[in-house]
Every structure is written in structure tokens, then in C-alpha cells.
Enzyme design. Structure first.
Site, PDB file in Angstrom:
ATOM      1  N   LYS A  31       0.173   3.648  -5.591  1.00 22.46           N
ATOM      2  CA  LYS A  31       0.078   3.623  -4.225  1.00 22.46           C
ATOM      3  C   LYS A  31       1.916   4.469  -4.752  1.00 22.46           C
ATOM      4  O   LYS A  31       2.567   3.477  -5.281  1.00 22.46           O
ATOM      5  CB  LYS A  31       0.304   2.340  -4.250  1.00 22.46           C
ATOM      6  CG  LYS A  31       0.972   2.022  -2.564  1.00 22.46           C
ATOM      7  CD  LYS A  31       0.782   0.558  -2.211  1.00 22.46           C
ATOM      8  CE  LYS A  31       1.254   0.637  -0.752  1.00 22.46           C
ATOM      9  NZ  LYS A  31       2.225   0.263  -0.302  1.00 22.46           N
TER      10      LYS A  31
ATOM     11  N   CYS B 184       8.074   1.282  -4.258  1.00 23.72           N
ATOM     12  CA  CYS B 184       9.419   0.302  -3.188  1.00 23.72           C
ATOM     13  C   CYS B 184       9.872   1.011  -3.014  1.00 23.72           C
ATOM     14  O   CYS B 184      10.897   1.235  -3.450  1.00 23.72           O
ATOM     15  CB  CYS B 184       8.756  -1.576  -4.151  1.00 23.72           C
ATOM     16  SG  CYS B 184       9.899  -2.389  -3.430  1.00 23.72           S
TER      17      CYS B 184
ATOM     18  N   ASN C 158      -2.430   4.837   4.166  1.00 24.16           N
ATOM     19  CA  ASN C 158      -1.976   3.907   4.557  1.00 24.16           C
ATOM     20  C   ASN C 158      -0.586   3.532   5.550  1.00 24.16           C
ATOM     21  O   ASN C 158      -0.083   4.856   5.025  1.00 24.16           O
ATOM     22  CB  ASN C 158      -0.827   2.814   3.212  1.00 24.16           C
ATOM     23  CG  ASN C 158      -0.131   1.784   3.780  1.00 24.16           C
ATOM     24  OD1 ASN C 158       0.480   1.231   3.265  1.00 24.16           O
ATOM     25  ND2 ASN C 158      -0.952   0.402   4.640  1.00 24.16           N
ATOM     26  N   GLY C 159      -0.418   3.142   6.537  1.00 18.11           N
ATOM     27  CA  GLY C 159       1.205   3.624   7.491  1.00 18.11           C
ATOM     28  C   GLY C 159       0.825   3.244   8.690  1.00 18.11           C
ATOM     29  O   GLY C 159      -0.397   3.898   9.073  1.00 18.11           O
TER      30      GLY C 159
ATOM     31  N   GLN D  92      -1.357  -5.228  -8.598  1.00 18.88           N
ATOM     32  CA  GLN D  92       0.027  -4.144  -8.371  1.00 18.88           C
ATOM     33  C   GLN D  92       1.556  -4.739  -9.798  1.00 18.88           C
ATOM     34  O   GLN D  92       1.807  -6.058  -9.771  1.00 18.88           O
ATOM     35  CB  GLN D  92       0.770  -3.880  -7.487  1.00 18.88           C
ATOM     36  CG  GLN D  92       1.642  -2.832  -7.278  1.00 18.88           C
ATOM     37  CD  GLN D  92       1.861  -2.932  -6.138  1.00 18.88           C
ATOM     38  OE1 GLN D  92       2.876  -3.374  -4.945  1.00 18.88           O
ATOM     39  NE2 GLN D  92       1.941  -1.706  -5.136  1.00 18.88           N
TER      40      GLN D  92
ATOM     41  N   MET E 119       1.483  -7.540  -0.524  1.00 21.89           N
ATOM     42  CA  MET E 119       2.581  -7.294   0.516  1.00 21.89           C
ATOM     43  C   MET E 119       3.522  -8.345  -0.231  1.00 21.89           C
ATOM     44  O   MET E 119       3.128  -9.930  -0.640  1.00 21.89           O
ATOM     45  CB  MET E 119       2.568  -8.000   1.829  1.00 21.89           C
ATOM     46  CG  MET E 119       2.329  -6.977   2.952  1.00 21.89           C
ATOM     47  SD  MET E 119       1.789  -6.840   4.362  1.00 21.89           S
ATOM     48  CE  MET E 119       0.494  -7.967   4.021  1.00 21.89           C
TER      49      MET E 119
END
Ligand SMILES: Cc1cc2nc3c(=O)[nH]c(=O)nc-3n(C[C@H](O)[C@H](O)[C@H](O)COP(=O)(O)O)c2cc1C
Length: 334
Positions: free
Chosen positions: A154, A114, A215-216, A83, A30
């Protein structure tokens, strides 16, 4: 260790290439949040793997001071995935090679999810890559063959609901030699709104053999278990639910182990962790920047605490460490 314990430990861990991850709960990258102090807290509270926030390929290549600072990490945080984002094959390879030789991270992760305009539109990177599976495959292939660390990617479900292509993209990423893939089950068009679609993670898992990190919307033990059970994914990644809540990692681990829900941290623990977080940020970035960052973290830590709304507002205006701690003490000792 008994055979049963061994079986449970193996069942609750996963691998990325040769790297053993001790459990199935991962901290999300993040930007502006997943820096060293935050990652240390996540690891201490049970994250099996932490992702560092994204850094730009060009920033690394041009040795931009801010970008280089983002690479700071400590041994305590490992295993750690660093990342990178970008869209040009040559600069991505150069950036990945730089990380491979200059960072102690364990994994190099490529951002293909992103949604922010600066990344996805201006740089044609992040989620924008989802529109170009050929380019994805060439970038991953070139990066994998240039570095010694495992490479992961990702992605999102797709660019928008009409072009959901996570399965096709995941297959190309696997063919290109990546060691794992994270699927944020939303399209770029969804941003962070709407619900994550677990069916996408499930489909990806059915079509690749490399580990899949789902993820989520993982919010707690039950939602983590549901994602693992429903999709068959190998691990879950937690983003927003970890803001002000590093305890979530041990809570999920415990729930996955035996279905029990840990008690929420006491006020003493919360106060202690907030100060620990502040002090680590000061050490890394100096008091001014640390306080600015804690203006966001402070209210996140206080979410759900009764009668804390005034303190939340006050913390968004504090200027010094001394003020910050005094306000906490006034509240928690009252
Ligand atoms: C403040 C913030 C910054 C983020 N920065 C990144 C980033 O640098 N790289 C990335 O791949 N995803 C980034 N994300 C997305 C998260 O990693 C994650 O995919 C997303 O929040 C969905 O997970 P969640 O529902 O658990 O929050 C960011 C999300 C937030 C809220």
C-alpha cells in the site's frame, strides 16, 4: 447461474494472486480501528476483503505482547490482509515469515504510506519508503520470495507534491513480484487533508498489470463507481467513510450492481450494530478498553442522526456497558 449473472459476478470481482475476492469493495487498514470486531462487521455488511491494522516488524520479532494480540482474527473475517510496517530488509522478511506461518490471513500487505512521525520519521518506514524505490524493490522481492501467501503493497502518491513517484514505485513493486498494489492518492505531506488525486491511480493502473486498489475519499456508491470508471482500478478501498458505517459496503456493492441507492439503516439497526460492536470488543479486550474504543465509535455511528448531539457527548464519557446501552435505549426509545 445464467451467463449474464456470471458475467456480472466476474465483472464485479477481482483477484489477488490465486485468491478470488467476491466484490470490488475493500476495508482499509486503520490503526486502532480495523480490529477483529470491526472487520467482522465490515465483512457481514459486504466488504469483499478486509485489511487488518498495521503491525510493526520489530514488535513481531521481539514477540511484543501488544503486537501479537493485534494479529487476532477469526475465520469469518477472511479473506483478510495482514499489514506489516518496517524499513529494514532482514526484519521485514523475518516478520513476514512469522505472519506466513502463524497467521491465518490470506495476504501479507506492506505499509508504504503511513505518514505519522513515529512510523515515517523515527522508523523511516511507511511513507518514508516512497523516497527510496531501490529499498522498496529489495524489501518486496525478499518478502515475496520468503513467504507462501500473496504479498501486496500500500503506497501513497509520493512523499510530497514535488516528488510524486507512485508510477515508478508501482512498477518496481510489480517487478519485485507483488500480487496487487493499493494507491492512496495523496502525498505524505497531504496527510489525510486535501483531495485524493484520482489521476495518480489512473496512471498507476496504466503502467502495471497487477490489480490496483484505488483509495482516497470513497464515500458512497457514486464516488466508488467514479473511482472505478475514471481510473480503471480493480477495486476500491474504503477508510474513514466506514467509521460508524459498516453499511457502506453493501451500499457500494448495490450501486455498482444496478445503480440503486440503498436506504440508510434504521435506528433499530444502528442501535443493534452498536451493541453488537461493543459486545464483540468486550469479548476481545475486556469492558474497560472496549468502552474506551466505543467512545470514538459511538459518535461515529450517530453522525447525521437528528437530535443526537447530546447522546454523542454522553457516549464519550460512559464507563460501563450497562451505561452505554442505557443511554442508547433512552435515545432510541424516546
Ligand atoms: C484512524 C486511521 C488509521 C489508519 N491506519 C492505517 C494503517 O494502519 N495502515 C495503512 O496503510 N493506512 C492507515 N490509514 C490510512 C487508510 O488506510 C486510508 O489510506 C486513508 O484513510 C484514505 O482513505 P479514506 O479517504 O477512504 O479514509 C489510517 C487512516 C485512519 C483514518
Amino acid at each position: 447461474m445464467t451467463y449474464d449473472t456470471m458475467k456480472r459476478v466476474i465483472f464485479l470481482s477481482f483477484k489477488i494472486g490465486p485468491l478470488n475476492i467476491e466484490n470490488k469493495v475493500v476495508l482499509a487498514p486503520m490503526a486502532g480501528v480495523s480490529n477483529s470486531p470491526f472487520r467482522i462487521l465490515a465483512r457481514r455488511h459486504g466488504a469483499g476483503l478486509v485489511f487488518a491494522e498495521m503491525v510493526s516488524d520489530k514488535g513481531l520479532i521481539y514477540q511484543n505482547a501488544k503486537t501479537i494480540k493485534l494479529l487476532f482474527m477469526t475465520t469469518e473475517e477472511r479473506p483478510l490482509a495482514q499489514q506489516i510496517f518496517g524499513s529494514n530488509l532482514d526484519t521485514m522478511v523475518e516478520a513476514a515469515t512469522y505472519i506466513d506461518t502463524h497467521s491465518n490471513c490470506d495476504v501479507i500487505d506492506i505499509n508504504m504510506g503511513c505518514p505519522v512521525p513515529k512510523v515515517a520519521l523515527r522508523a523511516q518506514a511507511g511513507a518514508s519508503l516512497m523516497k527510496n524505490p531501490d529499498l522498496i524493490e529489495s524489501i518486496v522481492k525478499a518478502v515475496v520470495s520468503s513467504v507462501s501467501k500473496p504479498v501486496t503493497v500500500k503506497i501513497r502518491s509520493g512523499w510530497d507534491e514535488k516528488t510524486i513517484n507512485a508510477v515508478e514505485v508501482a512498477k518496481r513493486i510489480e517487478a519485485a513480484g507483488a500480487s496487487a498494489i493499493t494507491v492512496h492518492a495523496r502525498t505524505r505531506a497531504q496527510g489525510y487533508g486535501g483531495k485524493a488525486n484520482l489521476d495518480i491511480i489512473r496512471e498507476v493502473k496504466q503502467h502495471v498489470t497487477i490489480p490496483v486498489i484505488g483509495n482516497g475519499d470513497v464515500l458512497d456508491g457514486p464516488s466508488a463507481k467514479h473511482m472505478l470508471d475514471y481510473t480503471g482500478c480493480d477495486a476500491v478501498m474504503v477508510g474513514r467513510a466506514a467509521l460508524g458505517n459498516p453499511w457502506i459496503f453493501q451500499e457500494i456493492n448495490q450501486y455498482l450492481k444496478d445503480g440503486t441507492m440503498l436506504e440508510r439503516p434504521s435506528h433499530t439497526d444502528i442501535r443493534h450494530t452498536m451493541i453488537e460492536h461493543l459486545e464483540a470488543l468486550i469479548k476481545l479486550k475486556g469492558e474497560h478498553i472496549a468502552i474506551l474504543e466505543m467512545r470514538s465509535h459511538g459518535p461515529w455511528y450517530l453522525k447525521g442522526i437528528e437530535h443526537a448531539s447530546k447522546l454523542r457527548r454522553t457516549l464519550t464519557q460512559t464507563k460501563t456497558k450497562e451505561d452505554f446501552i442505557r443511554h442508547l435505549d433512552d435515545f432510541f426509545r424516546a
